[in-house]
Motif scaffolding. Structure first.
Motif, PDB file in Angstrom:
ATOM      1  N   ALA A  94       5.824  28.441 -20.298  1.00 44.60           N
ATOM      2  CA  ALA A  94       7.032  28.049 -21.020  1.00 44.60           C
ATOM      3  C   ALA A  94       7.485  29.230 -21.882  1.00 44.60           C
ATOM      4  CB  ALA A  94       6.770  26.835 -21.893  1.00 44.60           C
ATOM      5  N   ARG A  95       8.768  29.513 -21.833  1.00 43.22           N
ATOM      6  CA  ARG A  95       9.333  30.575 -22.670  1.00 43.22           C
ATOM      7  C   ARG A  95       9.950  29.922 -23.900  1.00 43.22           C
ATOM      8  NH1 ARG A  95      13.550  35.242 -20.496  1.00 43.22           N
ATOM      9  NH2 ARG A  95      13.677  36.442 -22.442  1.00 43.22           N
ATOM     10  N   LEU A  96       9.359  30.174 -25.061  1.00 39.35           N
ATOM     11  CA  LEU A  96       9.779  29.489 -26.276  1.00 39.35           C
ATOM     12  C   LEU A  96      10.849  30.241 -27.062  1.00 39.35           C
ATOM     13  CD1 LEU A  96       6.329  28.198 -27.566  1.00 39.35           C
ATOM     14  CD2 LEU A  96       7.938  27.095 -25.988  1.00 39.35           C
ATOM     15  N   SER A  97      10.952  31.533 -26.840  1.00 36.02           N
ATOM     16  CA  SER A  97      11.990  32.350 -27.477  1.00 36.02           C
ATOM     17  C   SER A  97      12.193  33.576 -26.607  1.00 36.02           C
ATOM     18  CB  SER A  97      11.581  32.750 -28.902  1.00 36.02           C
ATOM     19  OG  SER A  97      10.512  33.670 -28.872  1.00 36.02           O
ATOM     20  N   GLN A  98      12.967  34.523 -27.099  1.00 36.50           N
ATOM     21  CA  GLN A  98      13.237  35.701 -26.287  1.00 36.50           C
ATOM     22  C   GLN A  98      11.949  36.420 -25.904  1.00 36.50           C
ATOM     23  OE1 GLN A  98      16.352  36.248 -25.313  1.00 36.50           O
ATOM     24  NE2 GLN A  98      15.742  37.960 -24.008  1.00 36.50           N
ATOM     25  N   ASN A  99      10.968  36.444 -26.826  1.00 34.09           N
ATOM     26  CA  ASN A  99       9.747  37.222 -26.589  1.00 34.09           C
ATOM     27  C   ASN A  99       8.460  36.433 -26.788  1.00 34.09           C
ATOM     28  OD1 ASN A  99      11.060  39.761 -26.048  1.00 34.09           O
ATOM     29  ND2 ASN A  99      11.508  39.899 -28.244  1.00 34.09           N
ATOM     30  N   GLU A 100       8.518  35.101 -26.705  1.00 32.48           N
ATOM     31  CA  GLU A 100       7.306  34.302 -26.884  1.00 32.48           C
ATOM     32  C   GLU A 100       7.092  33.371 -25.697  1.00 32.48           C
ATOM     33  OE1 GLU A 100       5.222  30.971 -29.812  1.00 32.48           O
ATOM     34  OE2 GLU A 100       6.917  32.166 -30.562  1.00 32.48           O
ATOM     35  N   TYR A 101       5.846  33.324 -25.221  1.00 31.99           N
ATOM     36  CA  TYR A 101       5.493  32.534 -24.048  1.00 31.99           C
ATOM     37  C   TYR A 101       4.270  31.675 -24.346  1.00 31.99           C
ATOM     38  CZ  TYR A 101       8.622  35.794 -21.732  1.00 31.99           C
ATOM     39  OH  TYR A 101       9.714  36.536 -21.383  1.00 31.99           O
ATOM     40  N   LEU A 102       4.271  30.483 -23.792  1.00 32.66           N
ATOM     41  CA  LEU A 102       3.155  29.551 -23.894  1.00 32.66           C
ATOM     42  C   LEU A 102       2.626  29.293 -22.495  1.00 32.66           C
ATOM     43  CD1 LEU A 102       1.414  27.442 -25.458  1.00 32.66           C
ATOM     44  CD2 LEU A 102       3.267  25.812 -25.051  1.00 32.66           C
ATOM     45  N   LEU A 103       1.326  29.522 -22.286  1.00 36.52           N
ATOM     46  CA  LEU A 103       0.698  29.330 -20.984  1.00 36.52           C
ATOM     47  C   LEU A 103      -0.198  28.096 -21.039  1.00 36.52           C
ATOM     48  CD1 LEU A 103       1.606  32.337 -21.016  1.00 36.52           C
ATOM     49  CD2 LEU A 103      -0.408  32.854 -19.626  1.00 36.52           C
ATOM     50  N   LEU A 104      -0.004  27.180 -20.087  1.00 35.48           N
ATOM     51  CA  LEU A 104      -0.764  25.939 -20.015  1.00 35.48           C
ATOM     52  C   LEU A 104      -1.648  25.955 -18.782  1.00 35.48           C
ATOM     53  CD1 LEU A 104       2.097  23.402 -20.876  1.00 35.48           C
ATOM     54  CD2 LEU A 104       0.435  24.438 -22.446  1.00 35.48           C
ATOM     55  N   GLY A 105      -2.910  25.607 -18.955  1.00 35.38           N
ATOM     56  CA  GLY A 105      -3.868  25.670 -17.862  1.00 35.38           C
ATOM     57  C   GLY A 105      -3.647  24.629 -16.785  1.00 35.38           C
ATOM     58  N   SER A 106      -4.193  24.914 -15.613  1.00 38.64           N
ATOM     59  CA  SER A 106      -4.102  24.024 -14.454  1.00 38.64           C
ATOM     60  C   SER A 106      -5.369  23.191 -14.314  1.00 38.64           C
ATOM     61  CB  SER A 106      -3.898  24.854 -13.182  1.00 38.64           C
ATOM     62  OG  SER A 106      -4.018  24.053 -12.032  1.00 38.64           O
ATOM     63  N   LEU A 107      -5.197  21.940 -13.929  1.00 36.85           N
ATOM     64  CA  LEU A 107      -6.356  21.095 -13.651  1.00 36.85           C
ATOM     65  C   LEU A 107      -7.100  21.554 -12.400  1.00 36.85           C
ATOM     66  CD1 LEU A 107      -4.891  17.572 -14.448  1.00 36.85           C
ATOM     67  CD2 LEU A 107      -6.741  18.724 -15.673  1.00 36.85           C
ATOM     68  N   ARG A 108      -6.434  22.285 -11.532  1.00 36.13           N
ATOM     69  CA  ARG A 108      -7.074  22.709 -10.276  1.00 36.13           C
ATOM     70  C   ARG A 108      -8.289  23.588 -10.534  1.00 36.13           C
ATOM     71  NH1 ARG A 108      -1.784  24.797  -6.930  1.00 36.13           N
ATOM     72  NH2 ARG A 108      -0.436  22.969  -7.325  1.00 36.13           N
ATOM     73  N   ASP A 109      -8.189  24.446 -11.543  1.00 36.67           N
ATOM     74  CA  ASP A 109      -9.326  25.328 -11.858  1.00 36.67           C
ATOM     75  C   ASP A 109      -9.915  25.027 -13.226  1.00 36.67           C
ATOM     76  OD1 ASP A 109      -7.417  26.325 -13.577  1.00 36.67           O
ATOM     77  OD2 ASP A 109      -7.587  28.410 -12.930  1.00 36.67           O
ATOM     78  N   GLY A 110      -9.569  23.850 -13.780  1.00 36.06           N
ATOM     79  CA  GLY A 110     -10.066  23.505 -15.097  1.00 36.06           C
ATOM     80  C   GLY A 110      -9.552  24.413 -16.196  1.00 36.06           C
ATOM     81  N   GLY A 111      -8.424  25.072 -15.926  1.00 40.76           N
ATOM     82  CA  GLY A 111      -7.846  25.985 -16.909  1.00 40.76           C
ATOM     83  C   GLY A 111      -8.530  27.335 -16.984  1.00 40.76           C
ATOM     84  N   ALA A 112      -9.350  27.663 -15.987  1.00 46.27           N
ATOM     85  CA  ALA A 112     -10.146  28.896 -16.043  1.00 46.27           C
ATOM     86  C   ALA A 112      -9.276  30.146 -16.131  1.00 46.27           C
ATOM     87  CB  ALA A 112     -11.061  28.983 -14.823  1.00 46.27           C
ATOM     88  N   ARG A 113      -8.168  30.166 -15.396  1.00 41.58           N
ATOM     89  CA  ARG A 113      -7.316  31.363 -15.415  1.00 41.58           C
ATOM     90  C   ARG A 113      -6.742  31.597 -16.808  1.00 41.58           C
ATOM     91  NH1 ARG A 113      -1.530  32.206 -12.197  1.00 41.58           N
ATOM     92  NH2 ARG A 113      -1.311  34.445 -12.635  1.00 41.58           N
ATOM     93  N   ILE A 114      -6.266  30.553 -17.440  1.00 37.42           N
ATOM     94  CA  ILE A 114      -5.666  30.703 -18.761  1.00 37.42           C
ATOM     95  C   ILE A 114      -6.728  31.024 -19.808  1.00 37.42           C
ATOM     96  CG2 ILE A 114      -4.290  29.549 -20.525  1.00 37.42           C
ATOM     97  CD1 ILE A 114      -2.829  30.267 -17.852  1.00 37.42           C
ATOM     98  N   ALA A 115      -7.891  30.409 -19.693  1.00 36.31           N
ATOM     99  CA  ALA A 115      -8.983  30.732 -20.615  1.00 36.31           C
ATOM    100  C   ALA A 115      -9.353  32.206 -20.507  1.00 36.31           C
ATOM    101  CB  ALA A 115     -10.191  29.855 -20.318  1.00 36.31           C
TER     102      ALA A 115
END
Length: 228
Positions: A94-115
Motif C-alpha cells: 500500500a502506498r500511503l503517501s508520495q514516499n511511504e509504503y506499507l508491506l503486508l505479509g502473505s498467508l502463503r508463506d506465513g509472511g516470511a518474505r515481509i519478515a
C-alpha cells in the motif's frame, strides 16, 4: 494447522484474550487462530467474518529512495498515493503517501518474505528508512458481502465498491480512532484490510463485532482463508 497451547509459541496477538476456546495454530513463531469451532467458516467468510491477522508480518518504508529500493527487491508499486497492489506471492503493498509504503505479509508463506525485508534492511546513504509496523499497528481483515455495511456504521468514508474499488486505500477514522482501510478483495471474497494502533486493537475488535451482529457476523480463523 495443528492445535497448540499458548506457551508453545513466542508471539501472541494483542487480541489473544478475545480468542478463548478457539483452536490455535502456529504461523512462524507466532500464535494464530486456526478456527473457532466446527461450523463452516467458509460460509462465514462469504457472509460476514472478522479475522485477526495481528501476527502476520508487516513493515513500512519511507523516503525519496524507498520506491527504487522496493522495485529492486521485486515489488510492483502503486502509481499513486492511497493505492495498493497485491503481489504475485500474495503479499500486498500500500502506498500511503508520495514516499511511504506499507508491506503486508502473505498467508502463503506465513509472511516470511515481509519478515525478511525488515530483518535484512540496513541503514545506508540512500533516503530509504525502515518503519517497523509489527508492534505499532494491529491488523484485522473484515470479509463478506456485508463488510461495507458494517463499516458504514463506524466510518464516514463511503467504502462501497462503486466508490472504493479494488486497490483503494483510506486513511481515516472508524469508531473514533485512526485506521488504514485497504480494499484488496476480489469477486470471490470481498474483504477490507483494517489497521489501527496496536493499543486500540481490543476496542476496535469489539466495535466491529458489535456492528457485525446485525448481519450474523462472527470471528473466523485463518484456516478458512488458507483453504479458499
Amino acid at each position: 494447522m495443528t492445535s497448540l497451547q499458548a506457551s508453545q509459541c513466542l508471539e501472541r496477538s494483542p487480541l489473544y484474550r478475545r480468542h478463548a476456546g478457539a483452536t490455535l495454530g502456529r504461523l512462524g513463531d507466532s500464535l494464530v487462530v486456526s478456527r473457532y469451532g466446527a461450523d463452516d467458516e467458509h460460509a462465514q467468510l462469504q457472509r460476514c467474518a472478522l479475522i485477526d491477522l495481528c501476527n502476520l508480518p508487516r513493515v513500512g518504508f519511507r523516503g525519496a529512495a524507498a520506491a527504487d529500493y522496493l522495485r529492486e527487491r521485486g515489488y510492483q508499486l502503486p502509481d499513486a498515493p492511497n493505492r495498493a497492489l497485491t503481489q504475485s506471492d500474495g503479499s500486498q503493498v500500500a502506498r500511503l503517501s508520495q514516499n511511504e509504503y506499507l508491506l503486508l505479509g502473505s498467508l502463503r508463506d506465513g509472511g516470511a518474505r515481509i519478515a525478511a525485508e525488515e530483518r535484512n534492511w540496513q541503514f545506508g546513504a540512500s533516503a530509504n528508512y525502515l518503519l517497523p509496523r509489527q508492534d505499532s499497528h494491529a491488523w484485522l481483515r473484515l470479509t463478506g458481502e456485508h463488510a461495507c455495511a458494517v463499516m458504514a456504521k463506524l466510518c464516514g468514508v463511503d467504502l462501497r465498491p462503486a466508490a472504493f474499488g479494488t486497490g483503494a486505500v483510506a486513511q481515516t477514522s472508524a469508531a473514533r480512532i485512526n485506521v488504514i482501510v485497504i480494499n484488496l478483495g476480489d469477486e470471490a471474497l470481498p474483504c477490507l484490510q483494517i489497521l489501527c494502533d496496536r493499543a486500540s486493537a481490543n476496542y476496535l475488535w469489539d466495535a466491529l463485532l458489535d456492528a457485525m451482529a446485525e448481519f450474523d457476523g462472527r470471528p473466523a480463523g485463518i484456516d478458512a482463508l488458507l483453504q479458499r
